[in-house]
Write a protein that holds these residues in place. Structure first.
Motif, PDB file in Angstrom:
ATOM      1  N   GLY A 186       3.956  11.247  -1.313  1.00 55.86           N
ATOM      2  CA  GLY A 186       5.386  11.395  -1.096  1.00 55.86           C
ATOM      3  C   GLY A 186       5.902  12.670  -1.753  1.00 55.86           C
ATOM      4  O   GLY A 186       5.480  13.021  -2.862  1.00 55.86           O
ATOM      5  N   LEU A 187       6.802  13.359  -1.085  1.00 50.31           N
ATOM      6  CA  LEU A 187       7.339  14.612  -1.620  1.00 50.31           C
ATOM      7  C   LEU A 187       8.760  14.443  -2.130  1.00 50.31           C
ATOM      8  O   LEU A 187       9.128  14.971  -3.180  1.00 50.31           O
ATOM      9  CB  LEU A 187       7.315  15.690  -0.528  1.00 50.31           C
ATOM     10  N   THR A 188       9.577  13.711  -1.366  1.00 46.22           N
ATOM     11  CA  THR A 188      10.985  13.469  -1.731  1.00 46.22           C
ATOM     12  C   THR A 188      11.348  12.072  -1.215  1.00 46.22           C
ATOM     13  O   THR A 188      10.557  11.443  -0.508  1.00 46.22           O
ATOM     14  CB  THR A 188      11.933  14.486  -1.049  1.00 46.22           C
ATOM     15  N   ASP A 189      12.574  11.613  -1.504  1.00 46.46           N
ATOM     16  CA  ASP A 189      12.992  10.292  -1.028  1.00 46.46           C
ATOM     17  C   ASP A 189      13.001  10.231   0.497  1.00 46.46           C
ATOM     18  O   ASP A 189      12.807   9.164   1.080  1.00 46.46           O
ATOM     19  CB  ASP A 189      14.378   9.932  -1.581  1.00 46.46           C
ATOM     20  N   THR A 190      13.265  11.352   1.151  1.00 48.29           N
ATOM     21  CA  THR A 190      13.238  11.390   2.614  1.00 48.29           C
ATOM     22  C   THR A 190      11.813  11.594   3.105  1.00 48.29           C
ATOM     23  O   THR A 190      11.321  10.840   3.957  1.00 48.29           O
ATOM     24  CB  THR A 190      14.138  12.528   3.144  1.00 48.29           C
ATOM     25  N   ARG A 191      11.165  12.610   2.581  1.00 50.90           N
ATOM     26  CA  ARG A 191       9.798  12.945   3.010  1.00 50.90           C
ATOM     27  C   ARG A 191       8.818  12.123   2.172  1.00 50.90           C
ATOM     28  O   ARG A 191       8.111  12.641   1.315  1.00 50.90           O
ATOM     29  CB  ARG A 191       9.573  14.450   2.847  1.00 50.90           C
ATOM     30  N   ASN A 192       8.806  10.825   2.447  1.00 47.95           N
ATOM     31  CA  ASN A 192       8.033   9.910   1.610  1.00 47.95           C
ATOM     32  C   ASN A 192       6.800   9.352   2.323  1.00 47.95           C
ATOM     33  O   ASN A 192       6.385   8.221   2.075  1.00 47.95           O
ATOM     34  CB  ASN A 192       8.954   8.797   1.077  1.00 47.95           C
ATOM     35  N   SER A 193       6.247  10.120   3.210  1.00 49.79           N
ATOM     36  CA  SER A 193       4.899   9.950   3.802  1.00 49.79           C
ATOM     37  C   SER A 193       4.718   8.852   4.864  1.00 49.79           C
ATOM     38  O   SER A 193       3.995   9.058   5.824  1.00 49.79           O
ATOM     39  CB  SER A 193       3.816   9.818   2.719  1.00 49.79           C
ATOM     40  N   THR A 194       5.280   7.678   4.650  1.00 52.72           N
ATOM     41  CA  THR A 194       4.932   6.578   5.554  1.00 52.72           C
ATOM     42  C   THR A 194       6.119   5.651   5.804  1.00 52.72           C
ATOM     43  O   THR A 194       7.079   5.610   5.037  1.00 52.72           O
ATOM     44  CB  THR A 194       3.783   5.740   4.937  1.00 52.72           C
ATOM     45  N   HIS A 195       6.021   4.906   6.892  1.00 47.76           N
ATOM     46  CA  HIS A 195       6.988   3.861   7.219  1.00 47.76           C
ATOM     47  C   HIS A 195       6.216   2.594   7.533  1.00 47.76           C
ATOM     48  O   HIS A 195       5.129   2.647   8.110  1.00 47.76           O
ATOM     49  CB  HIS A 195       7.820   4.273   8.444  1.00 47.76           C
ATOM     50  N   LEU A 241       0.828  -1.208   0.000  1.00 56.18           N
ATOM     51  CA  LEU A 241       0.000   0.000   0.000  1.00 56.18           C
ATOM     52  C   LEU A 241       0.866   1.264   0.000  1.00 56.18           C
ATOM     53  O   LEU A 241       0.527   2.258  -0.643  1.00 56.18           O
ATOM     54  CB  LEU A 241      -0.873  -0.032   1.256  1.00 56.18           C
ATOM     55  N   MET A 242       2.009   1.211   0.714  1.00 55.30           N
ATOM     56  CA  MET A 242       2.915   2.372   0.754  1.00 55.30           C
ATOM     57  C   MET A 242       3.557   2.621  -0.596  1.00 55.30           C
ATOM     58  O   MET A 242       3.755   3.762  -0.992  1.00 55.30           O
ATOM     59  CB  MET A 242       4.057   2.132   1.761  1.00 55.30           C
ATOM     60  N   GLY A 243       3.987   1.568  -1.278  1.00 59.42           N
ATOM     61  CA  GLY A 243       4.709   1.708  -2.538  1.00 59.42           C
ATOM     62  C   GLY A 243       6.202   1.809  -2.313  1.00 59.42           C
ATOM     63  O   GLY A 243       6.678   1.827  -1.186  1.00 59.42           O
ATOM     64  N   PRO A 244       6.975   1.906  -3.427  1.00 58.17           N
ATOM     65  CA  PRO A 244       8.434   1.947  -3.338  1.00 58.17           C
ATOM     66  C   PRO A 244       8.951   3.165  -2.572  1.00 58.17           C
ATOM     67  O   PRO A 244       8.274   4.189  -2.492  1.00 58.17           O
ATOM     68  CB  PRO A 244       8.881   2.007  -4.797  1.00 58.17           C
ATOM     69  N   THR A 245      10.180   3.036  -2.046  1.00 60.36           N
ATOM     70  CA  THR A 245      10.785   4.099  -1.230  1.00 60.36           C
ATOM     71  C   THR A 245      11.032   5.374  -2.036  1.00 60.36           C
ATOM     72  O   THR A 245      10.754   6.475  -1.558  1.00 60.36           O
ATOM     73  CB  THR A 245      12.151   3.598  -0.688  1.00 60.36           C
ATOM     74  N   LYS A 246      11.593   5.200  -3.232  1.00 60.97           N
ATOM     75  CA  LYS A 246      12.051   6.351  -4.020  1.00 60.97           C
ATOM     76  C   LYS A 246      10.882   7.045  -4.720  1.00 60.97           C
ATOM     77  O   LYS A 246      10.162   6.425  -5.504  1.00 60.97           O
ATOM     78  CB  LYS A 246      13.062   5.906  -5.075  1.00 60.97           C
ATOM     79  N   VAL A 247      10.772   8.319  -4.482  1.00 66.62           N
ATOM     80  CA  VAL A 247       9.587   9.038  -4.929  1.00 66.62           C
ATOM     81  C   VAL A 247       9.475   9.114  -6.455  1.00 66.62           C
ATOM     82  O   VAL A 247       8.382   8.962  -7.001  1.00 66.62           O
ATOM     83  CB  VAL A 247       9.528  10.431  -4.237  1.00 66.62           C
ATOM     84  N   TYR A 248      10.574   9.269  -7.142  1.00 67.27           N
ATOM     85  CA  TYR A 248      10.536   9.395  -8.604  1.00 67.27           C
ATOM     86  C   TYR A 248      10.009   8.103  -9.232  1.00 67.27           C
ATOM     87  O   TYR A 248       9.074   8.110 -10.041  1.00 67.27           O
ATOM     88  CB  TYR A 248      11.942   9.723  -9.127  1.00 67.27           C
ATOM     89  N   LYS A 249      10.597   6.977  -8.782  1.00 69.05           N
ATOM     90  CA  LYS A 249      10.168   5.655  -9.252  1.00 69.05           C
ATOM     91  C   LYS A 249       8.680   5.449  -8.936  1.00 69.05           C
ATOM     92  O   LYS A 249       7.905   4.997  -9.780  1.00 69.05           O
ATOM     93  CB  LYS A 249      11.023   4.620  -8.509  1.00 69.05           C
ATOM     94  N   THR A 250       8.307   5.833  -7.743  1.00 68.56           N
ATOM     95  CA  THR A 250       6.940   5.610  -7.274  1.00 68.56           C
ATOM     96  C   THR A 250       5.916   6.401  -8.082  1.00 68.56           C
ATOM     97  O   THR A 250       4.872   5.870  -8.455  1.00 68.56           O
ATOM     98  CB  THR A 250       6.834   6.004  -5.786  1.00 68.56           C
ATOM     99  N   LYS A 251       6.240   7.668  -8.354  1.00 68.48           N
ATOM    100  CA  LYS A 251       5.296   8.517  -9.100  1.00 68.48           C
ATOM    101  C   LYS A 251       4.981   7.924 -10.475  1.00 68.48           C
ATOM    102  O   LYS A 251       3.883   8.060 -10.973  1.00 68.48           O
ATOM    103  CB  LYS A 251       5.858   9.940  -9.290  1.00 68.48           C
ATOM    104  N   TYR A 252       5.987   7.247 -11.068  1.00 69.03           N
ATOM    105  CA  TYR A 252       5.786   6.667 -12.399  1.00 69.03           C
ATOM    106  C   TYR A 252       5.271   5.245 -12.362  1.00 69.03           C
ATOM    107  O   TYR A 252       4.418   4.864 -13.144  1.00 69.03           O
ATOM    108  CB  TYR A 252       7.095   6.736 -13.212  1.00 69.03           C
ATOM    109  N   GLU A 253       5.799   4.446 -11.413  1.00 67.98           N
ATOM    110  CA  GLU A 253       5.483   3.009 -11.435  1.00 67.98           C
ATOM    111  C   GLU A 253       4.316   2.626 -10.539  1.00 67.98           C
ATOM    112  O   GLU A 253       3.696   1.591 -10.745  1.00 67.98           O
ATOM    113  CB  GLU A 253       6.728   2.210 -11.043  1.00 67.98           C
ATOM    114  N   ALA A 254       4.072   3.414  -9.501  1.00 68.18           N
ATOM    115  CA  ALA A 254       3.001   3.049  -8.573  1.00 68.18           C
ATOM    116  C   ALA A 254       2.321   4.323  -8.066  1.00 68.18           C
ATOM    117  O   ALA A 254       2.306   4.600  -6.868  1.00 68.18           O
ATOM    118  CB  ALA A 254       3.576   2.233  -7.419  1.00 68.18           C
ATOM    119  N   PRO A 255       1.723   5.102  -9.005  1.00 78.58           N
ATOM    120  CA  PRO A 255       1.186   6.413  -8.627  1.00 78.58           C
ATOM    121  C   PRO A 255       0.021   6.353  -7.642  1.00 78.58           C
ATOM    122  O   PRO A 255      -0.246   7.341  -6.971  1.00 78.58           O
ATOM    123  CB  PRO A 255       0.747   7.021  -9.969  1.00 78.58           C
TER     124      PRO A 255
END
Ligand SMILES: Nc1ncnc2c1ncn2[C@@H]1O[C@H](COP(=O)(O)OP(=O)(O)OP(=O)(O)O)[C@@H](O)[C@H]1O
Length: 126
Positions: free
Chosen positions: A114-123, A92-106
């Motif tokens: 998620g905003l950035t690789d650090t500020r990625n919303s959930t753990h 449900l969270m999706g991949p860690t890296k935000v760029y990959k996530t926005k394209y592969e698991a939007p």
């Protein structure tokens, strides 16, 4: 009949905890995905706690940024129960890296919030 339930610790990191309607949207998703919320508490993680929590990443280039961010504001901590809690929450969270996530698991939480690789919303704890 419900099978054995597994538990996981889910954190809504300070980036999303700051935005009440996003917290509500994630809570709705959690219920929709048939997790049982065993406990839900807002916590303010102190710097020492975040250093301990992420100690496996000590020495990595993003470590200081990560622990500073996690101590920068309140976090929502949830204990979630589900037959496949760990895997299901991580999916449900999706991949860690935000760029990959926005394209592969939007449509995942990190894809949506998620905003950035650090500020990625959930753990999600393994
Ligand atoms: N390359 C990176 N740049 C910046 N921050 C990162 C990077 N890699 C990981 N992080 C941060 O460290 C956290 C822990 O990294 P990890 O590799 O354990 O990812 P994860 O298992 O997907 O995330 P989490 O442990 O938070 O559920 C990530 O959620 C993210 O906030």
């Amino acid at each position: 009949m419900v099978g054995r339930l597994q538990l996981t610790l889910a954190l809504l990191k300070p980036d999303v905890t700051r935005v009440p309607h996003v917290v509500q949207a994630i809570r709705n998703k959690i219920i929709q995905e048939e997790f049982i919320v065993v406990r839900h508490k807002e916590v303010r993680l102190q710097r020492e706690k975040t250093e301990e929590f992420y100690k496996e990443h000590r020495g990595k280039f993003f470590y200081n940024r990560l622990v500073t961010f996690m101590a920068s504001g309140p976090t929502q901590a949830l204990i979630l129960a589900h037959e496949d809690a760990i895997r299901h929450w991580r999916t449900l969270m999706g991949p860690t890296k935000v760029y990959k996530t926005k394209y592969e698991a939007p449509d995942t939480l990190r894809g949506l919030y998620g905003l950035t690789d650090t500020r990625n919303s959930t753990h999600g704890s393994g």
